[in-house]
Each structure stands twice: as C-alpha cells, then as structure tokens.
Scaffold this active site. Sequence first.
Site, PDB file in Angstrom:
ATOM      1  N   CYS A 128       5.732  -4.793  10.799  1.00  0.00           N
ATOM      2  CA  CYS A 128       7.082  -4.286  10.508  1.00  0.00           C
ATOM      3  C   CYS A 128       7.716  -3.653  11.740  1.00  0.00           C
ATOM      4  O   CYS A 128       8.883  -3.902  12.058  1.00  0.00           O
ATOM      5  CB  CYS A 128       7.008  -3.279   9.364  1.00  0.00           C
ATOM      6  SG  CYS A 128       5.707  -2.041   9.576  1.00  0.00           S
ATOM      7  N   HIS A 137      10.145   3.744   8.842  1.00  0.00           N
ATOM      8  CA  HIS A 137       9.872   4.177  10.217  1.00  0.00           C
ATOM      9  C   HIS A 137      11.233   4.382  10.909  1.00  0.00           C
ATOM     10  O   HIS A 137      12.190   3.674  10.589  1.00  0.00           O
ATOM     11  CB  HIS A 137       9.163   3.093  11.031  1.00  0.00           C
ATOM     12  CG  HIS A 137       7.897   2.553  10.443  1.00  0.00           C
ATOM     13  ND1 HIS A 137       6.762   3.302  10.253  1.00  0.00           N
ATOM     14  CD2 HIS A 137       7.559   1.299  10.052  1.00  0.00           C
ATOM     15  CE1 HIS A 137       5.793   2.528   9.773  1.00  0.00           C
ATOM     16  NE2 HIS A 137       6.252   1.311   9.633  1.00  0.00           N
TER      17      HIS A 137
HETATM   18  P1  NAD Z   1      -1.860  -3.715   0.410  1.00  0.00           P
HETATM   19  O1  NAD Z   1      -3.095  -2.895   0.413  1.00  0.00           O
HETATM   20  O2  NAD Z   1      -0.645  -3.199  -0.262  1.00  0.00           O
HETATM   21  O3  NAD Z   1      -2.161  -5.145  -0.240  1.00  0.00           O
HETATM   22  C1  NAD Z   1      -3.297  -5.894   0.103  1.00  0.00           C
HETATM   23  C2  NAD Z   1      -3.718  -6.726  -1.093  1.00  0.00           C
HETATM   24  O4  NAD Z   1      -4.894  -7.454  -0.737  1.00  0.00           O
HETATM   25  C3  NAD Z   1      -4.035  -5.934  -2.346  1.00  0.00           C
HETATM   26  O5  NAD Z   1      -3.534  -6.633  -3.461  1.00  0.00           O
HETATM   27  C4  NAD Z   1      -5.570  -5.895  -2.359  1.00  0.00           C
HETATM   28  O6  NAD Z   1      -6.089  -5.805  -3.673  1.00  0.00           O
HETATM   29  C5  NAD Z   1      -5.897  -7.245  -1.739  1.00  0.00           C
HETATM   30  N1  NAD Z   1      -7.222  -7.285  -1.134  1.00  0.00           N
HETATM   31  C6  NAD Z   1      -7.984  -6.263  -0.663  1.00  0.00           C
HETATM   32  N2  NAD Z   1      -9.152  -6.737  -0.168  1.00  0.00           N
HETATM   33  C7  NAD Z   1      -9.120  -8.098  -0.343  1.00  0.00           C
HETATM   34  C8  NAD Z   1     -10.022  -9.137  -0.066  1.00  0.00           C
HETATM   35  N3  NAD Z   1     -11.204  -8.899   0.525  1.00  0.00           N
HETATM   36  N4  NAD Z   1      -9.672 -10.392  -0.392  1.00  0.00           N
HETATM   37  C9  NAD Z   1      -8.465 -10.674  -0.966  1.00  0.00           C
HETATM   38  N5  NAD Z   1      -7.575  -9.716  -1.261  1.00  0.00           N
HETATM   39  C10 NAD Z   1      -7.889  -8.442  -0.959  1.00  0.00           C
HETATM   40  O7  NAD Z   1      -1.583  -4.077   1.934  1.00  0.00           O
HETATM   41  P2  NAD Z   1      -0.181  -4.461   2.579  1.00  0.00           P
HETATM   42  O8  NAD Z   1       0.525  -3.213   2.946  1.00  0.00           O
HETATM   43  O9  NAD Z   1       0.487  -5.468   1.739  1.00  0.00           O
HETATM   44  O10 NAD Z   1      -0.668  -5.107   3.951  1.00  0.00           O
HETATM   45  C11 NAD Z   1      -1.068  -6.456   4.046  1.00  0.00           C
HETATM   46  C12 NAD Z   1      -0.934  -6.919   5.482  1.00  0.00           C
HETATM   47  O11 NAD Z   1       0.444  -6.818   5.855  1.00  0.00           O
HETATM   48  C13 NAD Z   1      -1.708  -6.086   6.510  1.00  0.00           C
HETATM   49  O12 NAD Z   1      -2.099  -6.931   7.562  1.00  0.00           O
HETATM   50  C14 NAD Z   1      -0.671  -5.114   7.009  1.00  0.00           C
HETATM   51  O13 NAD Z   1      -0.962  -4.615   8.295  1.00  0.00           O
HETATM   52  C15 NAD Z   1       0.564  -5.998   7.016  1.00  0.00           C
HETATM   53  N6  NAD Z   1       1.828  -5.269   6.930  1.00  0.00           N
HETATM   54  C16 NAD Z   1       1.982  -4.209   6.086  1.00  0.00           C
HETATM   55  C17 NAD Z   1       3.189  -3.539   6.059  1.00  0.00           C
HETATM   56  C18 NAD Z   1       3.403  -2.335   5.190  1.00  0.00           C
HETATM   57  O14 NAD Z   1       4.139  -1.452   5.586  1.00  0.00           O
HETATM   58  N7  NAD Z   1       2.820  -2.256   4.023  1.00  0.00           N
HETATM   59  C19 NAD Z   1       4.246  -3.970   6.854  1.00  0.00           C
HETATM   60  C20 NAD Z   1       4.080  -5.100   7.670  1.00  0.00           C
HETATM   61  C21 NAD Z   1       2.854  -5.736   7.707  1.00  0.00           C
END
Ligand code: NAD
Length: 339
Positions: A142, A221
């Site tokens: 992000c 942010h």
């Molecule tokens: P999150 O924790 O909200 O969601 C992750 C999902 O993956 C959950 O549904 C969880 O149950 C599932 N999960 C956990 N372990 C797993 C496994 N071993 N196998 C399959 N599924 C599994 O996380 P998020 O915030 O959505 O982040 C996901 C990615 O996106 C990360 O790489 C993060 O850095 C990136 N990201 C996040 C944001 C943010 O602000 N939330 C912004 C940009 C990028």
Amino acid sequence: MTKVRVGINGYGTIGKRAAFAIQRMDDMEVVGVTKTTPSYEARLALKEGLPLYAVSAEKVAAFEKEDIPVAGTLQDLLPKCDLIVDATPGGVGEQYKPMYEKAGVKAIFQGGEDHGLAGISFNALANYPEAWGANFVRVVSCNTTGLVRTLFPIDRVFGIDKVFAALVRRGADPGDKKGFALNAIEPSLKLPTHHGPDVQTIMPWLNIRTMAVVTPTTMMHVHCITCELRKKATESDILSVWDNVPRIRFVSGKHGIKSSAQIMELARDLGRPRGDFMEIIVWQDGVKMEGNTLYYYQAIHQESDIVPEIVDCIRAMMKVENDPMRSIRKTDKVMGIGK
Ligand code: NAD
C-alpha cells in the site's frame, strides 16, 4: 468473451476486497476463495456467492463441524483457475509458489512478499507492460503503491533528482486482532527503511530515501514527502500533473478535511463500498514549491489502494488488454474510483 478464472488464496483484508472487485468486472470472475478457519469471513464468502475451499484437507472437518459447506481444498481449486491472487499474510505466499507452479497456475503475490519471489513488481501506471504474460508478479504494498502513484508522473514531467519521504504508518488495520500499543509511536530503527528500495523495484532510477514511524491509528498512512525537481514548476503545475493521472484525489484543509479521519468520513459519505478509498489522497493546500523543492502530504487507505492494481495486473498477466490506460479506466469506472 471468456472470463479469466481467478482463485483467491487468503480471504482476509486484501483477499475479500480483491474478490469483490474481480466479481464486478466483465472480463474476469472469482471461481473460489480459500479460508483456513470457518470464521465470519467464510460465511461472508458464501453470502457473496463465492465457492469456498478449505486451505488444506486437515482443515475441512472444522468447516463441516460449523455446517459451512466447502467445495474442496486449495488443491481442488487450483485446476479450476487461470490465476491465483495470493493474499495470504506476508511471507506465507512464498510457501505456496511451488504448488502454483506445479499446477501450472499464474499467481499474483502481495507486498508482504519479497520482490525476488516473483521477479516483477507492479504498478499499473508505471510498468504495466512488464507484467504482460508473466507467470508471477507481485503487486507492491500500500505504501509503495502510494509513493509510485504520485512520484512517477512528477518524475516523468519534471524529473526528480532526489526524494525524501517520512512515512507515518497506521499501527494495525481496523479489524486486526493483533492491535497496537494505544499510547506509543515506534520508529523503524533499520534506516533508511525498506520503502525506498521497494519503490525502486518499479522505478530503479529514482534516488529515494525513506524513514517511518508506526502510530496508534488504524485508518490510514500519511506520507510527508520532499522532492528536488530538475525542471522549474509551480504548485499549480504539480497539481495539474496529478489531476491528469488516475487514482489520485485532492482534498483541502480549507474545505474541512484536515486529517485522515475526515478523509475516511468522506469515503463513507460518498457511499464507497466498505468505506474504502482506493485513490491516493493529496492535500492540495499542502503542496508547496520552494525553489526546486516540492513538499507535499498524501494519505493512503492501506486496505484498498492496491485493489485496482490487482485487477489491472490480472489483465496484463492474462494478456486481456494491452493498453494500460484502457485497463485502468475500465477498472476505475466499474469501481467508482474518481467519482
Ligand atoms: P489478513 O491477515 O487480513 O488476511 C490474510 C488471509 O490469509 C486471512 O484470511 C488468513 O486466514 C489467511 N491465511 C493465513 N495463513 C494462511 C495460510 N497458511 N494459507 C492460506 N491462507 C492463510 O492479511 P492482509 O492484510 O490481507 O495481507 C495480505 C497480504 O497483503 C500481505 O502480503 C500484506 O503485506 C499485503 N498487504 C496488506 C495491506 C494491509 O494494509 N492490510 C496493504 C497492502 C498489502
């Protein structure tokens, strides 16, 4: 038109938003999403009409116990997909890459993974052609998306000698259970922070340094940025460049938007789904030129700014649309971005 068949591994903060966007496009569809546990989000997926898969065979019993029907496991989902959006927590996507490779399925990883995992990092405006036909691509985080969205067009028009950005980061997402200390500001002590090199995965020529602090807020942010420009520019020149590129929106302190909280209130007032703001928000009265130095502030809605990038990345990887701007405009029109 045959639609691109997309699976979502990890239906969390990013995964559920990516699914929501993909379902609304006419050239792609979600053929299944995975969950690790039978949580409320598993029920939400079913309510959205999305086929639900347990992440592995050992997890199926937990869903059955809760009377949540699953169509199988991730292994069963993969042959039904052209592409997987891996939205698992940072560092987890890496473990899945061999499985995607074996199944012959393309994958988009998220910013929590290292650039090296995919070898291509993506922003639709800056490097869409690099993802053309690729098997693995990473949509940057992000923060990096926000930095590239505003810096790339400024560099293209005026040239940037160097950038310094101080990132004031949200401590956790609103729904996160990991939470964050209520009364603390934590500086990143590994300097300069990784955000500069991450921007360079897309703009390798850019001389950029960053610092960051984590703060006890959940909503957005905020970046404080200075750039040394090569060509002369006025504040209105800068604003006009940003006005002519997609996914940047202006707000004004004079109109009462003085903080991230008011930006999020505006998103809700506009009726944006989930109260998200997929654009990068720039305070137009916080843009200042002093000699060749540009100063500005921008705010990033961390949960949603990368979502339209994921949609465009699918079109590039699947060779659905070769004109980046046509893809961007299509995504934005469907998602109500810019309105
Ligand atoms: P999150 O924790 O909200 O969601 C992750 C999902 O993956 C959950 O549904 C969880 O149950 C599932 N999960 C956990 N372990 C797993 C496994 N071993 N196998 C399959 N599924 C599994 O996380 P998020 O915030 O959505 O982040 C996901 C990615 O996106 C990360 O790489 C993060 O850095 C990136 N990201 C996040 C944001 C943010 O602000 N939330 C912004 C940009 C990028």
